[in-house]
Write a protein that holds these residues in place. Structure first.
Motif, mmCIF file in Angstrom:
data_model
loop_
_atom_site.group_PDB
_atom_site.id
_atom_site.type_symbol
_atom_site.label_atom_id
_atom_site.label_comp_id
_atom_site.label_asym_id
_atom_site.label_seq_id
_atom_site.Cartn_x
_atom_site.Cartn_y
_atom_site.Cartn_z
ATOM 1 N N LEU A 59 3.297 0.761 5.857
ATOM 2 C CA LEU A 59 2.027 0.045 5.720
ATOM 3 C C LEU A 59 1.044 0.418 6.822
ATOM 4 O O LEU A 59 -0.165 0.445 6.599
ATOM 5 C CB LEU A 59 2.278 -1.467 5.730
ATOM 6 N N GLU A 131 -6.388 0.331 -6.634
ATOM 7 C CA GLU A 131 -6.043 1.298 -5.597
ATOM 8 C C GLU A 131 -7.079 1.343 -4.484
ATOM 9 O O GLU A 131 -6.758 1.644 -3.336
ATOM 10 C CB GLU A 131 -5.885 2.694 -6.219
ATOM 11 N N GLN A 135 -4.243 -0.622 1.599
ATOM 12 C CA GLN A 135 -2.894 -1.035 1.979
ATOM 13 C C GLN A 135 -2.500 -2.400 1.436
ATOM 14 O O GLN A 135 -1.312 -2.712 1.346
ATOM 15 C CB GLN A 135 -2.769 -1.044 3.518
ATOM 16 N N HIS A 138 -0.258 -1.998 -1.556
ATOM 17 C CA HIS A 138 1.115 -1.642 -1.199
ATOM 18 C C HIS A 138 1.871 -2.858 -0.664
ATOM 19 O O HIS A 138 3.042 -3.073 -0.998
ATOM 20 C CB HIS A 138 1.102 -0.530 -0.148
ATOM 21 N N ARG A 141 2.846 -5.170 -3.545
ATOM 22 C CA ARG A 141 3.960 -4.623 -4.335
ATOM 23 C C ARG A 141 5.294 -4.832 -3.619
ATOM 24 O O ARG A 141 6.304 -5.160 -4.239
ATOM 25 C CB ARG A 141 3.736 -3.132 -4.601
ATOM 26 N N CYS A 147 5.537 -3.558 -9.817
ATOM 27 C CA CYS A 147 4.728 -2.359 -9.989
ATOM 28 C C CYS A 147 3.688 -2.636 -11.074
ATOM 29 O O CYS A 147 3.738 -3.664 -11.751
ATOM 30 C CB CYS A 147 5.609 -1.166 -10.382
ATOM 31 N N PRO A 160 2.793 5.058 -7.044
ATOM 32 C CA PRO A 160 2.627 4.873 -5.594
ATOM 33 C C PRO A 160 3.985 4.610 -4.955
ATOM 34 O O PRO A 160 4.880 4.052 -5.588
ATOM 35 C CB PRO A 160 1.713 3.648 -5.497
ATOM 36 N N TRP A 161 4.133 4.970 -3.707
ATOM 37 C CA TRP A 161 5.416 4.798 -3.026
ATOM 38 C C TRP A 161 5.874 3.346 -3.013
ATOM 39 O O TRP A 161 7.078 3.047 -3.059
ATOM 40 C CB TRP A 161 5.336 5.335 -1.597
ATOM 41 N N SER A 162 4.904 2.407 -2.963
ATOM 42 C CA SER A 162 5.253 0.987 -2.865
ATOM 43 C C SER A 162 5.857 0.444 -4.152
ATOM 44 O O SER A 162 6.420 -0.650 -4.166
ATOM 45 C CB SER A 162 4.021 0.163 -2.485
ATOM 46 N N CYS A 163 5.754 1.203 -5.261
ATOM 47 C CA CYS A 163 6.394 0.780 -6.505
ATOM 48 C C CYS A 163 7.903 0.949 -6.443
ATOM 49 O O CYS A 163 8.633 0.397 -7.281
ATOM 50 C CB CYS A 163 5.833 1.586 -7.685
ATOM 51 N N TYR A 169 8.515 6.130 0.932
ATOM 52 C CA TYR A 169 7.235 6.582 1.494
ATOM 53 C C TYR A 169 7.397 8.011 2.011
ATOM 54 O O TYR A 169 8.435 8.342 2.595
ATOM 55 C CB TYR A 169 6.806 5.636 2.623
#
Length: 226
Positions: A59, A131, A135, A138, A141, A147, A160-163, A169
Motif C-alpha cells: 500500500l 481505479e 491506493q 487496493h 479490496r 475483487c 490488480p494485485w489487491s484482488c 504485489y
C-alpha cells in the motif's frame, strides 16, 4: 450544589484531557511522518520496506509516497493538532474563549465528517471501486477480501494485485487467484449494516466533547463572576 457542579466540571475536564491528549500524540506522530515524506520520500520508502508488513509495503509503495501526499497529510494532521491543543489547554486553563472555539470546531468537524462519509459511501454504493481513487481501492479490496465484477468477468484484463492479496504485489495476480467476493456487493452490504452505527458513534463522540467543553466553560464563567 456547588460541589456537584465542581465534580461535573472535573469529569468534563478529565475527558477532554484524555481524549485530546491521545489525539494530540497520534496526530503529532502523523505530522512528523508527513514532514519526513515531504523532506525525503526515498528514505521513508526504504524504512517502510525494511520494517513493514507485506500489506503495508504494497500500500505504501514508492509511487504512493509523493510530496503531494505528504503536504495533504501534514495539513490535515496539523489542523487536528491545533484543535487538540485548543481542547487540551482550554480544559486545563479554563479558558472561556478556547473552550467555546473548541466546542464550535468539534461540531463543525462532525458535519464535515458526516458529509465526507456520505459522499464516499454513496460513491462506493453507486459506482463501486474506481481505479482513479488510487491506493484506497487496493486497501478496500484487502480489507474486504474482494475483487471487482468487471475484473472477474473479463479474463483478458489483468487483475490488480489487491484482488489476490499483498503477497502478489505488484503484478503477479492472475484471474485464477482472485478473491471470489464482489467488492461492490460486499461493501454495500457492510455499509447497510453498519452505516447507521458509524453515524451515531461520530455524533455521540463529538457531542460529548462539545458538551464537556461547554460544561467546563460554564464552570469557568461562574468562577470569574465571584
Amino acid at each position: 450544589m456547588e460541589s456537584k457542579t465542581s465534580s461535573t466540571s472535573k469529569i468534563a475536564a478529565s475527558l477532554l484531557i484524555i481524549i485530546n491528549g491521545v489525539t494530540l500524540i497520534c496526530c503529532t506522530v502523523l505530522f512528523a511522518f508527513s514532514l519526513w515524506l515531504i523532506a525525503s520520500p526515498g528514505s521513508l520508502s526504504n524504512a517502510v520496506h525494511s520494517v513493514g508488513t507485506p500489506a503495508i509495503k504494497a500500500l505504501l509503495a514508492p509511487e504512493a509516497l509523493s510530496v503531494q501526499v505528504g503536504v495533504a497529510t501534514a495539513a490535515v494532521s496539523g489542523f487536528m493538532v491545533c484543535i487538540s491543543l485548543m481542547g487540551l489547554y482550554g480544559a486545563v486553563s479554563r479558558s472561556q474563549f478556547l473552550l467555546f472555539m473548541y466546542s464550535t470546531l468539534v461540531l463543525l468537524l462532525l458535519l464535515l465528517e458526516c458529509a465526507l462519509l456520505y459522499y464516499f459511501s454513496s460513491t462506493l454504493t453507486e459506482k463501486g471501486l474506481l481505479e482513479q481513487d488510487g491506493q484506497w481501492t487496493h486497501a478496500l479490496r484487502l480489507v474486504f477480501s474482494c475483487c471487482d465484477t468487471d475484473v472477474t468477468l473479463g479474463a483478458e484484463v489483468k487483475p490488480p494485485w489487491s484482488c489476490c492479496g499483498p503477497a502478489w504485489y505488484p503484478d503477479n495476480c492472475t484471474s485464477t487467484q482472485i478473491y471470489e467476493k464482489d467488492c461492490r456487493q460486499t461493501i454495500t452490504a457492510w455499509l447497510h449494516r453498519y452505516q447507521t452505527a458509524i453515524y451515531a458513534s461520530l455524533a455521540v463522540l463529538h457531542i460529548i466533547l462539545s458538551s464537556c467543553s461547554l460544561v467546563r466553560r460554564r464552570r469557568s464563567v461562574s468562577l470569574s463572576d465571584r
